[in-house]
Design a protein around this motif. Structure first.
Motif, PDB file in Angstrom:
ATOM      1  N   LEU B 270       0.831  -1.210   0.000  1.00  0.00           N
ATOM      2  CA  LEU B 270       0.000   0.000   0.000  1.00  0.00           C
ATOM      3  C   LEU B 270       0.870   1.267   0.000  1.00  0.00           C
ATOM      4  O   LEU B 270       0.505   2.270  -0.604  1.00  0.00           O
ATOM      5  CB  LEU B 270      -0.963  -0.007   1.190  1.00  0.00           C
ATOM      6  N   SER B 271       2.018   1.214   0.670  1.00  0.00           N
ATOM      7  CA  SER B 271       2.959   2.337   0.603  1.00  0.00           C
ATOM      8  C   SER B 271       3.384   2.556  -0.840  1.00  0.00           C
ATOM      9  O   SER B 271       3.472   3.696  -1.312  1.00  0.00           O
ATOM     10  CB  SER B 271       4.230   2.047   1.418  1.00  0.00           C
ATOM     11  N   GLY B 272       3.647   1.452  -1.525  1.00  0.00           N
ATOM     12  CA  GLY B 272       4.025   1.548  -2.929  1.00  0.00           C
ATOM     13  C   GLY B 272       2.896   2.140  -3.768  1.00  0.00           C
ATOM     14  O   GLY B 272       3.124   3.008  -4.609  1.00  0.00           O
ATOM     15  N   LEU B 273       1.675   1.699  -3.504  1.00  0.00           N
ATOM     16  CA  LEU B 273       0.527   2.212  -4.259  1.00  0.00           C
ATOM     17  C   LEU B 273       0.346   3.709  -4.016  1.00  0.00           C
ATOM     18  O   LEU B 273       0.129   4.484  -4.962  1.00  0.00           O
ATOM     19  CB  LEU B 273      -0.736   1.447  -3.850  1.00  0.00           C
ATOM     20  N   ASP B 274       0.467   4.110  -2.763  1.00  0.00           N
ATOM     21  CA  ASP B 274       0.323   5.526  -2.427  1.00  0.00           C
ATOM     22  C   ASP B 274       1.368   6.351  -3.178  1.00  0.00           C
ATOM     23  O   ASP B 274       1.061   7.388  -3.769  1.00  0.00           O
ATOM     24  CB  ASP B 274       0.477   5.696  -0.907  1.00  0.00           C
ATOM     25  N   GLU B 275       2.593   5.860  -3.183  1.00  0.00           N
ATOM     26  CA  GLU B 275       3.688   6.574  -3.855  1.00  0.00           C
ATOM     27  C   GLU B 275       3.456   6.607  -5.369  1.00  0.00           C
ATOM     28  O   GLU B 275       3.711   7.626  -6.022  1.00  0.00           O
ATOM     29  CB  GLU B 275       5.009   5.883  -3.513  1.00  0.00           C
ATOM     30  N   ALA B 276       2.962   5.505  -5.931  1.00  0.00           N
ATOM     31  CA  ALA B 276       2.692   5.462  -7.376  1.00  0.00           C
ATOM     32  C   ALA B 276       1.632   6.508  -7.748  1.00  0.00           C
ATOM     33  O   ALA B 276       1.745   7.190  -8.762  1.00  0.00           O
ATOM     34  CB  ALA B 276       2.232   4.066  -7.791  1.00  0.00           C
ATOM     35  N   LEU B 277       0.609   6.627  -6.895  1.00  0.00           N
ATOM     36  CA  LEU B 277      -0.439   7.620  -7.175  1.00  0.00           C
ATOM     37  C   LEU B 277       0.119   9.038  -7.012  1.00  0.00           C
ATOM     38  O   LEU B 277      -0.218   9.931  -7.792  1.00  0.00           O
ATOM     39  CB  LEU B 277      -1.644   7.387  -6.253  1.00  0.00           C
ATOM     40  N   ASN B 278       0.984   9.234  -6.024  1.00  0.00           N
ATOM     41  CA  ASN B 278       1.613  10.548  -5.864  1.00  0.00           C
ATOM     42  C   ASN B 278       2.406  10.938  -7.109  1.00  0.00           C
ATOM     43  O   ASN B 278       2.345  12.081  -7.567  1.00  0.00           O
ATOM     44  CB  ASN B 278       2.566  10.552  -4.658  1.00  0.00           C
ATOM     45  N   ARG B 279       3.147   9.984  -7.639  1.00  0.00           N
ATOM     46  CA  ARG B 279       3.944  10.253  -8.847  1.00  0.00           C
ATOM     47  C   ARG B 279       3.042  10.660 -10.009  1.00  0.00           C
ATOM     48  O   ARG B 279       3.358  11.578 -10.779  1.00  0.00           O
ATOM     49  CB  ARG B 279       4.748   9.012  -9.253  1.00  0.00           C
ATOM     50  N   PHE B 280       1.917   9.983 -10.128  1.00  0.00           N
ATOM     51  CA  PHE B 280       0.955  10.296 -11.185  1.00  0.00           C
ATOM     52  C   PHE B 280       0.419  11.721 -11.008  1.00  0.00           C
ATOM     53  O   PHE B 280       0.345  12.499 -11.956  1.00  0.00           O
ATOM     54  CB  PHE B 280      -0.194   9.283 -11.132  1.00  0.00           C
ATOM     55  N   ILE B 281       0.064  12.043  -9.774  1.00  0.00           N
ATOM     56  CA  ILE B 281      -0.535  13.350  -9.501  1.00  0.00           C
ATOM     57  C   ILE B 281       0.472  14.474  -9.717  1.00  0.00           C
ATOM     58  O   ILE B 281       0.156  15.518 -10.291  1.00  0.00           O
ATOM     59  CB  ILE B 281      -1.115  13.363  -8.065  1.00  0.00           C
ATOM     60  N   VAL B 282       1.713  14.253  -9.301  1.00  0.00           N
ATOM     61  CA  VAL B 282       2.734  15.289  -9.448  1.00  0.00           C
ATOM     62  C   VAL B 282       3.034  15.542 -10.927  1.00  0.00           C
ATOM     63  O   VAL B 282       3.181  16.676 -11.362  1.00  0.00           O
ATOM     64  CB  VAL B 282       4.011  14.908  -8.659  1.00  0.00           C
ATOM     65  N   GLU B 283       3.097  14.480 -11.721  1.00  0.00           N
ATOM     66  CA  GLU B 283       3.331  14.695 -13.155  1.00  0.00           C
ATOM     67  C   GLU B 283       2.107  15.351 -13.800  1.00  0.00           C
ATOM     68  O   GLU B 283       2.255  16.078 -14.787  1.00  0.00           O
ATOM     69  CB  GLU B 283       3.653  13.356 -13.852  1.00  0.00           C
ATOM     70  N   SER B 284       0.954  15.136 -13.264  1.00  0.00           N
ATOM     71  CA  SER B 284      -0.362  15.624 -13.712  1.00  0.00           C
ATOM     72  C   SER B 284      -0.970  14.671 -14.741  1.00  0.00           C
ATOM     73  O   SER B 284      -0.292  14.175 -15.626  1.00  0.00           O
ATOM     74  CB  SER B 284      -0.338  17.046 -14.287  1.00  0.00           C
ATOM     75  N   GLU B 285      -2.258  14.447 -14.584  1.00  0.00           N
ATOM     76  CA  GLU B 285      -2.906  13.479 -15.465  1.00  0.00           C
ATOM     77  C   GLU B 285      -2.741  13.855 -16.937  1.00  0.00           C
ATOM     78  O   GLU B 285      -2.516  13.005 -17.789  1.00  0.00           O
ATOM     79  CB  GLU B 285      -4.383  13.284 -15.102  1.00  0.00           C
ATOM     80  N   GLU B 286      -2.828  15.160 -17.212  1.00  0.00           N
ATOM     81  CA  GLU B 286      -2.717  15.614 -18.601  1.00  0.00           C
ATOM     82  C   GLU B 286      -1.383  15.166 -19.199  1.00  0.00           C
ATOM     83  O   GLU B 286      -1.329  14.629 -20.305  1.00  0.00           O
ATOM     84  CB  GLU B 286      -2.839  17.141 -18.603  1.00  0.00           C
ATOM     85  N   ASN B 287      -0.308  15.393 -18.445  1.00  0.00           N
ATOM     86  CA  ASN B 287       1.023  15.051 -18.964  1.00  0.00           C
ATOM     87  C   ASN B 287       1.237  13.544 -19.067  1.00  0.00           C
ATOM     88  O   ASN B 287       1.867  13.065 -19.999  1.00  0.00           O
ATOM     89  CB  ASN B 287       2.107  15.674 -18.074  1.00  0.00           C
ATOM     90  N   VAL B 288       0.723  12.806 -18.108  1.00  0.00           N
ATOM     91  CA  VAL B 288       0.902  11.345 -18.143  1.00  0.00           C
ATOM     92  C   VAL B 288       0.226  10.779 -19.385  1.00  0.00           C
ATOM     93  O   VAL B 288       0.821   9.992 -20.134  1.00  0.00           O
ATOM     94  CB  VAL B 288       0.328  10.669 -16.872  1.00  0.00           C
ATOM     95  N   TYR B 289      -0.999  11.183 -19.624  1.00  0.00           N
ATOM     96  CA  TYR B 289      -1.736  10.618 -20.762  1.00  0.00           C
ATOM     97  C   TYR B 289      -1.121  11.073 -22.095  1.00  0.00           C
ATOM     98  O   TYR B 289      -1.041  10.295 -23.041  1.00  0.00           O
ATOM     99  CB  TYR B 289      -3.225  10.984 -20.677  1.00  0.00           C
ATOM    100  N   LYS B 290      -0.661  12.322 -22.140  1.00  0.00           N
ATOM    101  CA  LYS B 290      -0.026  12.822 -23.361  1.00  0.00           C
ATOM    102  C   LYS B 290       1.279  12.044 -23.631  1.00  0.00           C
ATOM    103  O   LYS B 290       1.588  11.694 -24.773  1.00  0.00           O
ATOM    104  CB  LYS B 290       0.258  14.329 -23.224  1.00  0.00           C
ATOM    105  N   ARG B 291       2.020  11.773 -22.552  1.00  0.00           N
ATOM    106  CA  ARG B 291       3.265  11.005 -22.707  1.00  0.00           C
ATOM    107  C   ARG B 291       2.986   9.622 -23.290  1.00  0.00           C
ATOM    108  O   ARG B 291       3.684   9.161 -24.200  1.00  0.00           O
ATOM    109  CB  ARG B 291       3.964  10.901 -21.341  1.00  0.00           C
ATOM    110  N   HIS B 292       1.949   8.979 -22.798  1.00  0.00           N
ATOM    111  CA  HIS B 292       1.618   7.658 -23.347  1.00  0.00           C
ATOM    112  C   HIS B 292       1.223   7.733 -24.824  1.00  0.00           C
ATOM    113  O   HIS B 292       1.609   6.883 -25.629  1.00  0.00           O
ATOM    114  CB  HIS B 292       0.496   7.000 -22.524  1.00  0.00           C
ATOM    115  N   GLU B 293       0.488   8.776 -25.191  1.00  0.00           N
ATOM    116  CA  GLU B 293       0.096   8.939 -26.604  1.00  0.00           C
ATOM    117  C   GLU B 293       1.314   9.135 -27.503  1.00  0.00           C
ATOM    118  O   GLU B 293       1.414   8.536 -28.576  1.00  0.00           O
ATOM    119  CB  GLU B 293      -0.811  10.163 -26.750  1.00  0.00           C
ATOM    120  N   LYS B 294       2.222   9.991 -27.039  1.00  0.00           N
ATOM    121  CA  LYS B 294       3.434  10.281 -27.812  1.00  0.00           C
ATOM    122  C   LYS B 294       4.274   9.018 -28.004  1.00  0.00           C
ATOM    123  O   LYS B 294       4.810   8.759 -29.077  1.00  0.00           O
ATOM    124  CB  LYS B 294       4.281  11.338 -27.072  1.00  0.00           C
ATOM    125  N   ILE B 295       4.403   8.250 -26.928  1.00  0.00           N
ATOM    126  CA  ILE B 295       5.237   7.052 -26.989  1.00  0.00           C
ATOM    127  C   ILE B 295       4.596   6.014 -27.916  1.00  0.00           C
ATOM    128  O   ILE B 295       5.280   5.344 -28.684  1.00  0.00           O
ATOM    129  CB  ILE B 295       5.472   6.482 -25.564  1.00  0.00           C
TER     130      ILE B 295
END
Lengths: 409, 409
Positions: B270-295
């Protein structure tokens, strides 16, 4: 009601960190989950592989199987390590061995025995129970009369170490009696594994269930299941209507070298398990079991110095992996737990069920079965009792002295 | 037969270490489990607590719940994070929602859809399926005619990202149609979560199932279940005969602040899950999804440079988290997988079922959706194709060039 705000960008006011700081020091001296030694923590992250695609995964898994069967003297057993908490293995042992109209008996002398019995109803199987005094082990001589009440029963379930009360049940004497009656024997060894010798075949165990978070000193998440040929055949014949709980979904992986496990396993947790078994082997089984005995002896001596009564009536009735202490009249174990946790950052255990506020428990399992941790536990308990006007400083000193004396080999 | 030797002392000839060296470097570019970034690995061991006894565990768990529901736009949902592999959640979604005589329909266009259908029989429920072309997404327009064939069906099951073939199914268009028919919608989002936006309530999802080992970049071991009020009520009413798979055993923990979780949870995961979600939030959903599209775009361009045909007929049909490549005639994907693994220490994915030896897959999920990893993957694939006389050096150079070009925003 929670505020609805879908913006997750950096500029959002959304709190990224949880408010709770989980990095504060806390020493886990509860009877599981336990403190995890550094080497094991590191083994959890030492490598990341894809077990579905790694040709070496089979060898790795079966290396663990081999160590486990040697430690448990159970060469004829199948070993299934399920990804899930120990409850998964307990439920699976009912679902796989008994059809819906088949009966299982629970030999019960405590909260966990009662839990096993309740699980029968919950999973739609027939269960009966025989109950004994919760401050003593189940008397082997009385088991036969219980079994003869339920001749149609197919399997008998019991708890090896009743963790909520610290009572150890003598499966070595009870097992052969159950076998004589032609029943299968299912043993919850979750908190006894690696604290006392268990000889699977000699004791006549058909399914032995263990978990990762007790004397293996790992996080919760693995359920170890050792399954005799008789139990294995019963499970294959029953073919229970489940995927995740079924033994038979492991058949191809266990029997054929080329097959993948039925679902993606956790290399991380298995690395930890492998390392935990290595630590056990390097220390040697003789030394590990002797260490647990010594620590239990030291713990009982310290308890007596503080005027505390262990819940088991005699030391030889108790589990080597924990001490369950009855609180003196007027002392709440929940209050003691909180005081000790807040003042010293030490997490002990409390009771369960009707004994919740009456019992305080010290875990000394695997890594935590050490003089250092025991000194800290009794120092903390002693100081709480001083605070409550229940003992004197000299009593605490004497408790410390007893631990040092008794722990020396 | 294994040698029987019960001596475990230091002097024994017993091998303590497994023969397999799991510390050798390997880069996991398979479509789950994925490479785990260092920060997440460390978060897995940052703290050890006893979730049964820690008064802050509830807050910690519900902090994670809150982040998940925000990311998935699903404020009205219950969140249950089960300790087990994603298969646990998939089975639970059938067991909890359907009684034995109730029917579920699977909308299937691939191996995982077929797996869902098989699971129905295995767990003793009635299942039917409608099948579509496996190289295209399920056409929303044809869903209604499938549903009208089975008016008695209670729930509809579908895979969001068909990981074995890389096909993305449009739940955003299909979901509302299923709701219109008054059916519950259950979505396997195991390998789509955090690679594309998912709006739970807007799409009409009743149960969303995710796992830890895909774009969350954690080891296998957690199953996330988001459950709508309708599905929650159905599960409480059904009260399935199981403990470990049941939603309702979580009721008290989820609804009352004072209750313990139904079994000992893994603080580590659960610590890992919390940290994974933090990483997602800090990068921002917009940027994460755009990065996946670009790749994904870069990956398709690189594939074309090497004369490779992606399995989905069009890029817009494909999952942003992986690329499934059809191998040219005469080229075995298993051989390619092994060659690349042995030569470069890179683990890609192969196909499943009848496509096993025909498809090579590159995972680009979460952390592994990056230019660096994509360059390595295509460099390795390109060099294998040179080895086989299938492409020239200049084709590989061009593939590299395309990745650099397309990945630039």
């Amino acid at each position: 009601m929670e505020e609805k705000d879908n913006s997750l960008s950096k500029s959002s006011s959304f709190q990224v960190e949880n408010k709770v700081d989980l990095t504060t020091h806390s020493l886990l001296l509860s009877p599981g989950p336990t403190e995890i030694p550094r080497e094991l923590l590191l083994s959890l992250i030492k490598d990341v592989r894809n077990p579905d695609l790694d040709p070496y995964f089979y060898d790795f898994y079966h290396g663990i199987h081999s160590k486990l069967t040697r430690i448990l003297n159970s060469w004829g057993y199948k070993t299934i390590i399920m990804l899930g908490e120990a409850m998964l293995g307990l439920e699976a042992s009912i679902i796989n061995l008994l059809k819906e109209n088949e009966l299982g008996i629970v030999l019960s002398n405590g909260f966990f025995g009662e839990g096993f019995y309740n699980l029968f109803r919950l999973v739609g199987r027939k269960g009966e129970k025989c109950i004994w005094d919760e401050r003593e082990p189940i008397p082997p001589d009385e088991v036969e009369s219980c079994l003869s009440e339920y001749p149609e029963a197919k399997a008998v379930y019991m708890i090896h170490c009743e963790t909520p009360t610290g009572i150890m049940n003598p499966i070595e004497s009870i097992g052969p009696k159950i076998n004589k009656f032609g029943k299968m024997l299912i043993v919850d060894a979750v908190s006894s594994l690696l604290t006392v010798p268990i000889k699977g075949e000699e004791y006549g165990i058909d399914v032995l269930i263990a978990g990762s978070q007790k004397a293996l000193n790992l996080p919760p998440g693995l359920t170890i299941n050792l399954i005799s040929e008789k139990a294995w055949n019963a499970s294959i014949e029953n073919n229970p209507k489940t995927f995740y709980l079924s033994y038979s979904i492991w058949k191809d992986f266990i029997e054929k070298r080329e097959e993948m496990p039925p679902y993606t396993h956790s290399i991380n947790m298995l690395s930890g398990l492998d390392e935990a078994l290595n630590r056990f082997i390097v220390e040697s089984e003789e030394n590990v079991y002797k260490r647990h005995e010594k620590i239990r002896e030291a713990s009982w001596a310290a308890a007596l110095s503080l005027g505390l009564e262990p819940f088991p009536k005699e030391m030889r009735y108790s589990c080597p992996g924990l001490t369950a202490l009855l609180m003196p009249k007027g002392i709440s174990s929940i209050e003691a737990f909180n005081w000790i946790r807040n003042k010293y950052g030490i997490t002990l255990g409390i009771g369960l069920g009707k004994l919740k506020d009456k019992i305080l428990r010290i875990g000394h399992m695997g890594y935590t079965a050490s003089i250092d941790f025991l000194l800290l536990a009794y120092f903390a308990i002693g100081n709480y009792l001083i605070e409550k006007g229940n003992v004197k400083y000299s009593d605490v000193s004497q408790a410390m002295e007893m631990i040092i004396k008794k722990s020396n080999i």
